[in-house]
Design a protein around this motif. Structure first.
Motif, PDB file in Angstrom:
ATOM      1  N   UNK A   1     -18.676  -2.845  32.064  1.00  0.00           N
ATOM      2  CA  UNK A   1     -19.514  -3.325  32.826  1.00  0.00           C
ATOM      3  C   UNK A   1     -20.843  -3.746  32.053  1.00  0.00           C
ATOM      4  N   UNK A   2     -21.374  -2.844  31.212  1.00  0.00           N
ATOM      5  CA  UNK A   2     -22.505  -2.805  30.931  1.00  0.00           C
ATOM      6  C   UNK A   2     -22.448  -3.729  29.320  1.00  0.00           C
ATOM      7  N   UNK A   3     -23.666  -4.185  28.631  1.00  0.00           N
ATOM      8  CA  UNK A   3     -23.610  -4.688  27.791  1.00  0.00           C
ATOM      9  C   UNK A   3     -23.214  -4.112  26.414  1.00  0.00           C
ATOM     10  N   UNK A   4     -23.472  -2.764  26.534  1.00  0.00           N
ATOM     11  CA  UNK A   4     -23.034  -1.867  25.447  1.00  0.00           C
ATOM     12  C   UNK A   4     -21.742  -1.780  24.915  1.00  0.00           C
ATOM     13  N   UNK A   5     -21.646  -1.503  23.607  1.00  0.00           N
ATOM     14  CA  UNK A   5     -20.419  -1.134  23.388  1.00  0.00           C
ATOM     15  C   UNK A   5     -19.922   0.312  23.201  1.00  0.00           C
ATOM     16  N   UNK A   6     -18.809   0.445  23.614  1.00  0.00           N
ATOM     17  CA  UNK A   6     -18.423   1.767  23.727  1.00  0.00           C
ATOM     18  C   UNK A   6     -16.809   2.184  22.794  1.00  0.00           C
ATOM     19  N   UNK A   7     -17.094   3.084  22.252  1.00  0.00           N
ATOM     20  CA  UNK A   7     -15.678   3.609  21.870  1.00  0.00           C
ATOM     21  C   UNK A   7     -15.067   4.594  22.591  1.00  0.00           C
ATOM     22  N   UNK A   8     -13.650   4.381  23.095  1.00  0.00           N
ATOM     23  CA  UNK A   8     -13.074   5.247  24.059  1.00  0.00           C
ATOM     24  C   UNK A   8     -11.708   5.941  23.168  1.00  0.00           C
ATOM     25  N   UNK A   9     -11.641   7.197  23.477  1.00  0.00           N
ATOM     26  CA  UNK A   9     -10.637   8.007  23.064  1.00  0.00           C
ATOM     27  C   UNK A   9     -10.128   9.119  23.688  1.00  0.00           C
ATOM     28  N   UNK A  10      -9.039   9.674  23.519  1.00  0.00           N
ATOM     29  CA  UNK A  10      -8.526  10.880  24.313  1.00  0.00           C
ATOM     30  C   UNK A  10      -8.559  10.444  25.567  1.00  0.00           C
TER      31      UNK A  10
ATOM     32  N   UNK B   1      -4.561  12.087  41.082  1.00  0.00           N
ATOM     33  CA  UNK B   1      -4.654  12.129  39.646  1.00  0.00           C
ATOM     34  C   UNK B   1      -6.006  12.076  39.120  1.00  0.00           C
ATOM     35  N   UNK B   2      -6.010  12.836  38.021  1.00  0.00           N
ATOM     36  CA  UNK B   2      -7.349  13.015  37.071  1.00  0.00           C
ATOM     37  C   UNK B   2      -7.079  12.292  35.987  1.00  0.00           C
ATOM     38  N   UNK B   3      -8.015  11.382  35.790  1.00  0.00           N
ATOM     39  CA  UNK B   3      -7.895  10.470  34.706  1.00  0.00           C
ATOM     40  C   UNK B   3      -9.353  10.917  33.885  1.00  0.00           C
ATOM     41  N   UNK B   4      -9.171  11.420  32.535  1.00  0.00           N
ATOM     42  CA  UNK B   4     -10.259  11.647  31.895  1.00  0.00           C
ATOM     43  C   UNK B   4      -9.963  10.972  30.511  1.00  0.00           C
ATOM     44  N   UNK B   5     -11.341  10.943  29.964  1.00  0.00           N
ATOM     45  CA  UNK B   5     -11.629   9.914  28.952  1.00  0.00           C
ATOM     46  C   UNK B   5     -12.629  10.424  27.992  1.00  0.00           C
ATOM     47  N   UNK B   6     -12.716  10.329  26.945  1.00  0.00           N
ATOM     48  CA  UNK B   6     -13.922  10.543  26.206  1.00  0.00           C
ATOM     49  C   UNK B   6     -14.423   9.284  25.634  1.00  0.00           C
ATOM     50  N   UNK B   7     -15.899   9.145  25.523  1.00  0.00           N
ATOM     51  CA  UNK B   7     -16.334   7.848  25.203  1.00  0.00           C
ATOM     52  C   UNK B   7     -17.546   8.088  24.430  1.00  0.00           C
ATOM     53  N   UNK B   8     -18.064   7.136  23.569  1.00  0.00           N
ATOM     54  CA  UNK B   8     -19.360   7.422  22.956  1.00  0.00           C
ATOM     55  C   UNK B   8     -19.719   5.927  22.910  1.00  0.00           C
ATOM     56  N   UNK B   9     -21.174   5.925  22.723  1.00  0.00           N
ATOM     57  CA  UNK B   9     -21.961   4.472  22.573  1.00  0.00           C
ATOM     58  C   UNK B   9     -21.856   4.262  21.262  1.00  0.00           C
ATOM     59  N   UNK B  10     -21.531   2.953  21.064  1.00  0.00           N
ATOM     60  CA  UNK B  10     -21.806   2.393  19.772  1.00  0.00           C
ATOM     61  C   UNK B  10     -23.092   1.559  19.654  1.00  0.00           C
ATOM     62  N   UNK B  11     -23.941   1.919  18.862  1.00  0.00           N
ATOM     63  CA  UNK B  11     -25.258   1.504  18.647  1.00  0.00           C
ATOM     64  C   UNK B  11     -25.519   1.143  17.134  1.00  0.00           C
ATOM     65  N   UNK B  12     -25.660  -0.450  17.108  1.00  0.00           N
ATOM     66  CA  UNK B  12     -25.680  -1.012  15.744  1.00  0.00           C
ATOM     67  C   UNK B  12     -27.064  -0.424  15.133  1.00  0.00           C
TER      68      UNK B  12
END
Lengths: 1049, 225
Positions: free
Chosen positions: A951-960, A1012-1023
């Motif tokens: 949704x946001x303009x930010x980039x994220x990396x998603x894993x796990x 159900x529980x969905x879980x995710x790890x994410x981190x912002x990627x900032x240039x």
């Protein structure tokens, strides 16, 4: 003068002249005749009057004698010869000889003024009308007989139809006769007059010879005046007197330089009486005789001369000229008395002036037309003023003024003066008003009567002055009246006059006179023991720069001595304009003026008093006007208003101030009209500028400032004001916002016993004070407050900056403000730049400790819901203070893209009231991404697809990414198996991209699984910033599947 | 004296005797009265056109000059007070004989003079309304036994009042009052308008004006300006 020229008649055979005598005398002056004058003088219409008398030899003699040359009036001007004859033959035989002998007698005496009248009493004439050739008449015959040596002999024979016998037909002939008589008479008159004029002129040329005598000459020239007067030539008659007047004046003036002639010396020695002017009779025979006998005194001569001038002016209907001439006449006479050094007893001149002035005034009044009262009064006022002055002089001289000793010596003087006045010319007449002499005698009789007369004349003078608009002169007379009352010990009555006078001088700024008048006023108040006024005037005098230093300190002492007698109930208010003039008023404070802040004003006050004076307080009070609704609406304008705060009049002020001096407003214009171009400057408020200020200045105003304005004022207490310039600093803390303007100044001395006020001020000063609440704004990195593009994401910590604008408040160092956030929002203050760097340095350590879990609030140890901020330095009004914050909020459990709203509230204590005020700011936090779940069923296999959309303009990396049963159904985890089809790789997510995760669900039993529980790890990627690769945020999402029960088909 | 000699001396002589001739009274003076209104060049023409007899008379005036100086001084001495007020009637310049010589005029007399000067403003205000012609010289405004007040009203309503004593036997001619007042007026204009630091309505302080006033009061020898 009732002497008329003489016309003789000589008649042997008729009595017609005797019969016609009265008729001729009355008919002759009935019509005028044009008089062609010698020396090119203008033609005049004149009326002739004669005495018609029988011929006598004596008339012949007067022409030849030397006396005859010197007289003009009453002399014989024309000789007429009358005979009755209708037949030429009879004339030839009987009458002709007689006429010749008559004429010869005239010639003997060199007389050429004659007229022959042929009386025709025959009635045959009518019947003879038919004759073709009329025979020559007797008159024709006579004309042919006597043409000798007279040019106009033809005119000198006239035929007259006997009006006694034949009244009807005689009319024309009689008129013709009269015309002819007038003509011939006038010729004679003219001739004699010219001769006489030459004679007078010759006499005048002789004026420096020893034998010449003014009185003789006077009578000589006066005769011409009489002659002109008789011809109704009043103007010419007046000229004669004016010439005499000027001649005499010249003699008097010359007497100073050259040896005075004998006749003048006699005149000097002869003054023993001072009877006033008498204008009642047209000719005062008594005086004229005195002049003729050379026994008149200077005053008598002048009296006579002026009375004749008056008479002739009135004949010409010029009473106003009479009044204009009167004053110079009186002055001139007095001056002449001085020049000639004529010794008159003291007061004699005053008596004469008073009597004469009153006489002239009474005369003028009779000719006065009420419609011309004002113009006329302008001329007479001088006489009134002069008469008043002389009366005062007499009063002082004879001890009649109040407070003087009226002893026997004074009475003696009065008796002497009254004796010198002579007889009252009006003694026998009954007059409506008392004669001048009666008035004067009455006034001189006793002090009471004098006071009455003096007041009467004075008040009349004052009211006349006021009537014609000469207020200054009127008030000057009032001054003398004030002194008069002072002498009478009626000081109360003299004060209004003096106060009037003070007003005049204050208005005209004649400071010398103002000080002098105030001295008089002070004297009065001292006598009346009016402490308040004494203090006031003594202070005014003490500050007057026109007085000597010693005098000024004397008055200051008087003021100080009287101050203790003042009472507190009745405080004295004095205008300070003169004692403490204002040098300047300026605002010391600069910038924008806000409420509750101390404003400072510099007042430059001068002191004209000679000593240092301590005042309890000084206040400059202000008028207050709240902002108008319009002004309030234009709130942005407030800053503008504040910037212009010293404009005057203030653009936001609506009060119509009368005492503004209008300044010219100019505008440029250019017109193109008919191919001509006009360019210029126009003043559009010309009328306002040139409008005369009608505001009456009432001298020193002693207005008490109204109570309402006293609420707002600059104050300073316990100050000393030294002589000279003083600079004072006053302070004021406005509570309300609005326009303030300086209204006045008040100095309080000695416990409010005396206050000095100054209102209104000539210097105008106004300013605006504004009040505005502090505001809190979110700003981006560049400091812009336009944050529509700024995105705050919930979940990961965010750097934001809040900007506090102090508004009209100021925050002192050490002041504390508190930031509070809504429950799910946590904040941490970034202390300053260096720390921020430090912190980012920490990040580079990749400390796993930084790993944050939303569910673990312990990790949020540095964050809190409430932060106190201390100001290290002061924050001035309209300054910004940026508060950098790191905020963290829980990942919004919301699937919509609008995000959540959080609140940050800033609380600050009010400087004045100590109450806590707060402002809040709403923050919109958007979720980084949103997830949706879909269940796909393929026969018996079930797949769960989870879409993550950024949704946001930010980039994220998603894993796990992980999917498990919800915690509530955790124990059932074993029953299910989720087979992931997902790559273990980290996924990078951009805005609007979607990541799909897919699991196949196997269940051991055909149990239903709903949570159900969905879980995710994410981190912002900032240039820009290198983020900690080990740090991550976790994201959990619960999904509920309503009916998962597979259906077998 | 021959004609050319007279002509040569005329401009300087007549101009320097301007004041003297004014004071000289009597018939003989009248025929020369036009002189004062003429410029030097016009005067030359006038002298040429004069008859021999007139020139002889003129010479006699010059011979009498010793007496005339006295007369002129006398008449200058008769000026008692001078007041200049501005358009609002504020006094901007006041001088009385008292200011120069306290022995000639008592302080009380001085005050009285000022009181009367102020009252005379009434008459000027009255004339202000009527004055149709543009001549600023108003002539005689007020008189009393001992003094006369002459006035001048400029287009900008500056008023100059001159008080002259009538006690001195020398006649104060109207034309002298006129020329004196105009002289004062032009000097006033000079010292106020040419001085950028002069604040209208404030007191005039000028050496030039003071000098002129001194001469009007007859206190300096230079009365022929």
């Amino acid at each position: 003068m009732d002497i008329k020229p003489v016309v003789t008649y000589y008649a042997n055979n008729t009595n017609v002249p005797e019969k016609l005598r009265d008729k001729i005398v009355t008919n002759l002056p009935e019509e005028c005749i044009e008089w062609q004058r010698s020396y090119g003088r203008s033609t005049k219409k004149v009326y002739l009057e004669v005495n018609f008398v029988p011929f006598q030899d004596t008339f012949l003699k007067e022409n030849s004698s030397s006396e005859g040359k010197q007289s003009l009036l009453g002399r014989c001007l024309l000789h007429t010869y009358w005979f009755e004859c209708s037949d030429v033959d009879v004339y030839k035989t009987q009458i002709r000889e007689d006429v010749i002998s008559w004429m010869n007698r005239l010639r003997e005496f060199d007389i050429w003024d004659w007229l022959i009248v042929v009386v025709d009493s025959s009635e045959k004439k009518k019947s003879n009308k038919t004759k073709l050739l009329p025979r020559s008449t007797v008159a024709d015959k006579v004309r042919s007989d006597f043409p000798s040596s007279v040019k106009d002999a033809a005119d000198r024979c006239v035929s007259l139809v006997n009006p006694v016998k034949n009244e009807t037909s005689a009319g024309d002939s009689y008129e013709f006769f009269l015309d002819r008589l007038r003509l011939v008479l006038l010729k004679s008159y003219s001739k004699h007059l010219t001769r006489y004029e030459d004679f007078v002129r010759a006499q005048r040329e002789r004026r420096n010879s020893k034998s010449w005598d003014f009185f003789t000459f006077f009578i000589l020239q006066e005769e011409m005046a009489f002659a002109f007067e008789m011809l109704s030539l009043y103007e010419d008659a007046l000229v004669q007197y004016d010439e005499l007047d000027a001649l005499f004046s010249q003699f008097v003036i010359n007497s100073h330089v050259i040896q005075p002639p004998d006749w003048l010396k006699v005149l000097i020695e002869r003054c023993h009486s001072w009877g006033g002017l008498t204008l009642s009779k047209s000719i005062s025979t008594q005086l004229r005789e005195k002049i003729r006998d050379s026994t008149a005194s200077l005053l008598e001569l002048r009296n006579y001369l002026f009375s004749r001038q008056c008479e002739l002016l009135l004949m010409q209907h010029k009473p106003w000229e009479l009044s204009t001439r009167a004053l110079p006449f009186l002055h001139n006479c007095v001056n002449e008395l001085n020049i000639l050094e004529i010794n008159l007893p003291c007061g004699a001149v005053a008596c004469w002036v008073f009597l004469s002035a009153l006489e002239i005034l009474q005369k003028c009044e009779r000719y006065n037309d009420s419609s011309q009262m004002q113009i006329y009064s302008r001329y007479t006022i001088g006489l009134w003023a002069y008469a008043r002055r002389k009366l005062e002089e007499l009063g002082t001289l004879c001890g009649l003024m109040p407070g003087m000793n009226h002893d026997s010596e004074c009475i003696h003087k009065v008796v002497g003066l009254i004796a010198g006045m002579g007889n009252d010319p009006y003694a026998d007449e009954k007059l409506t008003s008392p004669s001048p002499q009666t008035t004067l005698k009455e006034a001189l009789s006793k002090p009471e009567a004098f006071s009455k007369a003096y007041l009467e004349v004075s008040e009349l003078t004052i009211s006349t002055y006021k009537h014609i608009g000469r207020f200054r002169s009127g008030r000057l007379v009032g001054r003398e009246l004030a002194f008069f009352y002072m002498k009478m010990n009626k000081h109360q009555q003299s004060i209004p006059f003096l106060l009037d006078l003070e007003k005049v001088f204050a208005e005209d700024r004649w400071t010398v006179l103002l000080a002098d008048t105030r001295k008089n006023i002070l004297d009065c108040f001292i006598v009346l023991n009016d402490c308040k006024k004494v203090v006031q005037y003594a202070l005014l005098l003490a500050s007057s720069q026109n007085l000597e230093m010693s005098e000024r300190s004397k008055y200051l002492i008087i003021a100080k001595d009287n101050i203790p007698s003042l009472t507190k109930d009745d405080p004295l208010i004095i205008s300070m304009e003169e004692m403490f003039p204002i040098g300047s008023i300026t605002m010391k404070s600069q910038g924008v003026f806000v409420t509750n802040a101390k404003l400072e004003l510099i007042l430059n006050l001068e002191s004209n008093l000679m000593e240092k004076i301590s005042f309890a307080s000084i206040c400059v009070y202000l008028s207050y006007e709240p902002f108008s609704p319009q002004a309030r609406a234009r709130s942005q304008d407030k800053q503008v208003a504040a910037k212009n705060s010293l404009l005057c009049p203030h653009p936001f002020s609506t009060i119509n101030r009368k005492n503004f001096r209008v300044r010219p407003k100019f505008e440029t214009y250019h017109n193109t009209f008919n191919s001509e171009i006009e360019i210029g400057i126009r003043c559009c408020n010309l009328n306002q500028i040139f409008k005369r200020s009608v505001e009456p200045s009432n001298g020193p105003s002693t207005m008490e400032p109204c109570k309402s304005t006293m609420n707002h004022s600059f104050v300073s207490s316990n100050i000393d004001i030294a002589p000279g310039s003083n600079e004072l600093i006053l302070t004021f803390e406005p509570i309300d916002s609005g326009c303030y303007s300086v209204e006045g100044i008040k100095l309080t001395w000695k416990d409010e016993l005396i206050s000095f006020t100054h209102q209104p001020l000539t210097a105008h000063l106004c300013f605006t004070v504004i009040s505005e609440e502090p505001s809190l704004k979110l700003i981006d990195k560049d400091g812009n407050d336009n944050v529509s593009n700024l995105e705050i994401i919930s979940g990961p910590p965010q750097h934001i900056t809040l900007r506090l604008n102090s508004g009209s408040y100021s925050f002192q160092p050490g002041a504390t403000i508190t930031l509070k956030s809504s429950t799910d929002l946590f904040m941490r203050l970034i202390q300053d730049e260096s720390k921020q760097e430090e912190e980012s340095a920490k990040h580079t350590n990749y400390s796993p400790l930084e790993v944050m879990d939303n569910n673990d609030t312990n990790n949020l140890a540095n964050f809190s819901n409430s932060i106190d901020i201390n100001f290290k330095s002061s924050l001035d009004p309209f300054q910004n203070h940026d508060i950098p914050l790191i905020i963290v909020s829980k990942f919004a459990h919301q699937r919509g893209p609008s995000g959540t709203e959080h609140n940050i509230t800033l609380s600050y204590p009010d400087n004045k009231t100590e109450a806590i005020k707060s402002i809040s700011r709403i923050l919109h936090l958007t979720p980084p991404f949103m997830s949706t779940a879909k269940l796909h069923i393929l026969v018996e296999r079930k797949f769960l697809e989870i879409n993550i959309r950024a949704v946001s303009k930010q980039r994220f990396e998603l894993f796990d990414a992980n999917l498990v049963a919800n915690e509530i159904e955790k124990e059932r985890n074993d029953e299910f198996l989720f087979k992931s089809f997902n790559s273990p790789r980290r996924m990078i997510l951009y805005k609007d991209q979607t990541v799909h995760y897919l699991w196949e669900i196997f269940s051991k039993e055909s149990n239903t699984l709903s949570k159900l529980l969905f879980s995710l790890k994410y981190n912002t990627i900032n240039e820009q910033f290198s983020t900690n690769p080990l740090a991550y945020h976790s994201y959990d999402c619960d999904f509920t599947i309503k009916s998962i029960k597979p259906t077998v088909e | 004296m021959e004609l050319p000699t007279i002509i040569k001396m005329v401009p300087s002589v007549i101009l320097s005797f301007h004041g003297l001739l004014m004071a000289f009274h009597g018939d003989i003076c009248e025929s020369y009265f036009n002189f004062f209104k003429c410029s030097a060049r016009k005067l030359q023409h006038l002298i040429i056109s004069l008859s021999n007899a007139a020139i002889l008379k003129f010479k006699s005036i010059l011979d009498k000059s010793e007496w005339d100086v006295v007369g002129c001084l006398q008449f200058r001495m008769s000026v008692l007070a001078l007041v200049i007020v501005n358009s609002d009637n504020y006094p901007v310049f006041i001088k009385t004989r008292h200011d120069y010589d306290k022995s000639k005029m008592s302080a009380e007399e001085n005050m009285n003079i000022l009181y009367n000067m102020n009252a005379t403003l009434d008459i000027i205000e009255e004339r202000q309304g009527q004055n149709q012609n543009r001549d600023p010289y108003l002539g005689l405004l007020n008189q009393c036994e001992s003094y006369k007040i002459y006035g001048l009203l400029s287009a900008t309503r500056i008023k100059i009042l001159l008080m002259v004593s009538t006690n001195v036997s020398v006649m104060f001619r109207d034309s002298e009052a006129r020329s004196t007042l105009k002289q004062l007026y032009s000097s006033y204009i000079d010292v106020t308008t040419y001085n950028p630091f002069y604040c209208p309505g404030s007191e005039v302080q000028s050496k030039k004006l003071e000098e002129l006033v001194k001469s009007v009061f007859g206190l300096t020898a230079d009365y022929n300006r």
